[in-house]
Every structure is written in structure tokens, then in C-alpha cells.
Design an enzyme around this catalytic site. Sequence first.
Site, mmCIF file in Angstrom:
data_model
loop_
_atom_site.group_PDB
_atom_site.id
_atom_site.type_symbol
_atom_site.label_atom_id
_atom_site.label_comp_id
_atom_site.label_asym_id
_atom_site.label_seq_id
_atom_site.Cartn_x
_atom_site.Cartn_y
_atom_site.Cartn_z
ATOM 1 N N ASN A 13 0.871 -1.184 0.000
ATOM 2 C CA ASN A 13 0.000 0.000 0.000
ATOM 3 C C ASN A 13 0.908 1.235 0.000
ATOM 4 O OD1 ASN A 13 -1.798 2.055 0.524
ATOM 5 N ND2 ASN A 13 -2.319 1.361 2.598
ATOM 6 N N TRP A 14 1.038 1.836 -1.157
ATOM 7 C CA TRP A 14 1.950 2.994 -1.268
ATOM 8 C C TRP A 14 1.389 4.245 -0.598
ATOM 9 C CZ3 TRP A 14 4.510 3.360 -6.834
ATOM 10 C CH2 TRP A 14 5.300 2.218 -7.035
ATOM 11 N N LYS A 15 0.110 4.214 -0.272
ATOM 12 C CA LYS A 15 -0.558 5.412 0.283
ATOM 13 C C LYS A 15 -0.308 6.588 -0.665
ATOM 14 C CE LYS A 15 -0.137 3.275 4.745
ATOM 15 N NZ LYS A 15 -0.043 3.356 6.173
ATOM 16 N N HIS A 92 -9.466 1.069 5.004
ATOM 17 C CA HIS A 92 -8.189 1.315 5.682
ATOM 18 C C HIS A 92 -8.414 2.304 6.829
ATOM 19 C CE1 HIS A 92 -4.129 2.625 6.529
ATOM 20 N NE2 HIS A 92 -3.727 1.502 5.944
ATOM 21 N N GLU A 94 -6.795 4.729 7.877
ATOM 22 C CA GLU A 94 -6.550 6.149 7.554
ATOM 23 C C GLU A 94 -7.780 6.752 6.874
ATOM 24 O OE1 GLU A 94 -2.816 5.595 5.525
ATOM 25 O OE2 GLU A 94 -1.908 5.042 7.451
ATOM 26 N N GLU A 164 -5.160 -4.879 10.784
ATOM 27 C CA GLU A 164 -4.187 -3.798 10.887
ATOM 28 C C GLU A 164 -4.422 -2.999 12.166
ATOM 29 O OE1 GLU A 164 -2.295 -2.803 6.885
ATOM 30 O OE2 GLU A 164 -3.950 -1.421 7.200
ATOM 31 N N GLY A 170 2.598 2.439 10.681
ATOM 32 C CA GLY A 170 3.538 3.548 10.469
ATOM 33 C C GLY A 170 4.248 3.986 11.742
ATOM 34 N N SER A 209 3.645 -1.951 10.327
ATOM 35 C CA SER A 209 5.097 -1.934 10.513
ATOM 36 C C SER A 209 5.779 -3.269 10.192
ATOM 37 C CB SER A 209 5.455 -1.473 11.930
ATOM 38 O OG SER A 209 4.986 -0.153 12.148
ATOM 39 N N GLY A 230 2.820 -1.078 4.279
ATOM 40 C CA GLY A 230 2.808 0.348 3.970
ATOM 41 C C GLY A 230 4.217 0.835 3.667
ATOM 42 N N GLY A 231 4.844 1.462 4.640
ATOM 43 C CA GLY A 231 6.158 2.101 4.455
ATOM 44 C C GLY A 231 7.170 1.237 3.721
#
Length: 248
Positions: A13-15, A92, A94, A164, A170, A209, A230-231
Site C-alpha cells: 500500500n503505497w498510500k 483502511h 486512515e 491492521e 507507520g 510496521s 505500507g512504508g
Amino acid sequence: MENPARRPIVAGNWKMNGSRPLVDLMQNQLEHADLEHLDVVICPPLPYLGLFKSSVTLGAQNMSHFESGAHTGEVSGSILKEFGCSYVIVGHSERRADNHESNANVALKVAAALNMKLTPILCVGESGSVRDSGKLFTFMAGQIDAVIKQVGIAQFSNIVLAYEPIWAIGTGKTASPAQAQEVHQFLRGHLAKQDPNIAANIKIVYGGSVKGSNAKELFSQKDVDGGLIGGASLDPKDFLSICLAAKQ
Ligand code: PGA
């Protein structure tokens, strides 16, 4: 013996990150890696979808529950299909937080995705305060039940579930493998109350993470079928090592 229905899956997930050069780097890396026996999905920001070659499996990070029409800034399932998506992240944390997506909104999006034959990656997960309050499992059940109510349990055979924990996203604070397994087992058990067969076959991935250094231990848990990253999905090398950690 491994359950073939639960072939591992790793989604990046590049966001709201990425660039044209990263598309090329990722494309190149995935093309040259031995990724047999697992599914790898890249979920970049929308404009980058059209830059990937068809060898990469693509997902979107969100979609509208409307089919089309006057919804400025939204994207429909049919447009995503046209740009080669086969998955879509729904719910998600976010988006639940920044865009006030309720359990009911999320359920409608899951229904719209299924309608378009897109596989929803349905995200659920608790905040630190929910976990501390001791209401973790009631909270998780509520997130799942809203979707069951909307689409029915049988449709969960076409859904990937992502656990999640918000406190792990993150933050560098990964859930321990035992914590992840505990919730994954709960989720599977919760679905099993409605349909044991669906529960046994659904893929449940962990996100929060995940890095090359902790992926193997998380993915080796009995009810963990891969990850939503993610990251670390922005670093082609680290992402590849996470993918390889998921191989059966
Ligand atoms: P993270 O994000 O890997 O950066 O913690 C996971 C996610 O939000 O999907």
C-alpha cells in the site's frame, strides 16, 4: 498440508507516496523475482496504475460505492477495472479516520467492489485505546459484522481480510507474532460461527510496521496468510524480502 485456497498474499500500500521512477524500479524488480506460490499486489496512487505493465497485479487504495455519476474526486470500480486493478483496499484505518468512513460505508464499498468482481482487501483493526479498554474482540466483531450484514457470509470467499492494528501502522511498533495470531484466530473463529468452510479458506493478512526483518516470524503464524505493507512497500529491496518471507 498447506491449504491451497490460502496461498499467501503480500500487498504493498503505497498510500500517497511514490513516483514514476519507483513504478519502474518496482516493475523491474517484480519481473525478475521468483514469486511463484504467492500473490503480490501493488496498490499505488491512482495515476500510477496506468504506468504498470500487465505482469504486475494491481490494487487500488479505495473506491466509491457508487457506480458512476456526479461524485467529484471519486473513482468507481469499473474505472479501476479498466486500469487493470483486480484488488481494492477497503476500510483502511486512515480512510476511516480522515474521511469518516463508518462500518456501514465500508460495507457498501465492499458490496460495490464484489459487484465489479474486484477482490476487496477489507481492513479491520483497533486503536491503542480500544485494546487497552479490553473491548478488542467486541470491536473487531462489530467491524466484521457490518460487512456480513451487507453482503452475506458466502461473499467472504471473495474477500481478503487484513488485520491492521492502528497503533502499529507507520509507528514501527509491530504487533508481536503472538498478538497477531491471537486476533487472526479470533477473526477466523468469528467467521466460523457463520460458516466454518469460508472461515477455513479465507486469507487473513497482517499489516502494521511489517519489514523484511520481522516478516518471516509474523507470516509463519498459523492464521496469518501474508501481509499488507505500507512504508516498507516503497523500498523495492525490503518489499521483495517481505514477499519472499511469505513464500510457502
Ligand atoms: P505500515 O502501514 O506498514 O507503514 O505500518 C501498513 C498499512 O497502513 O497498510
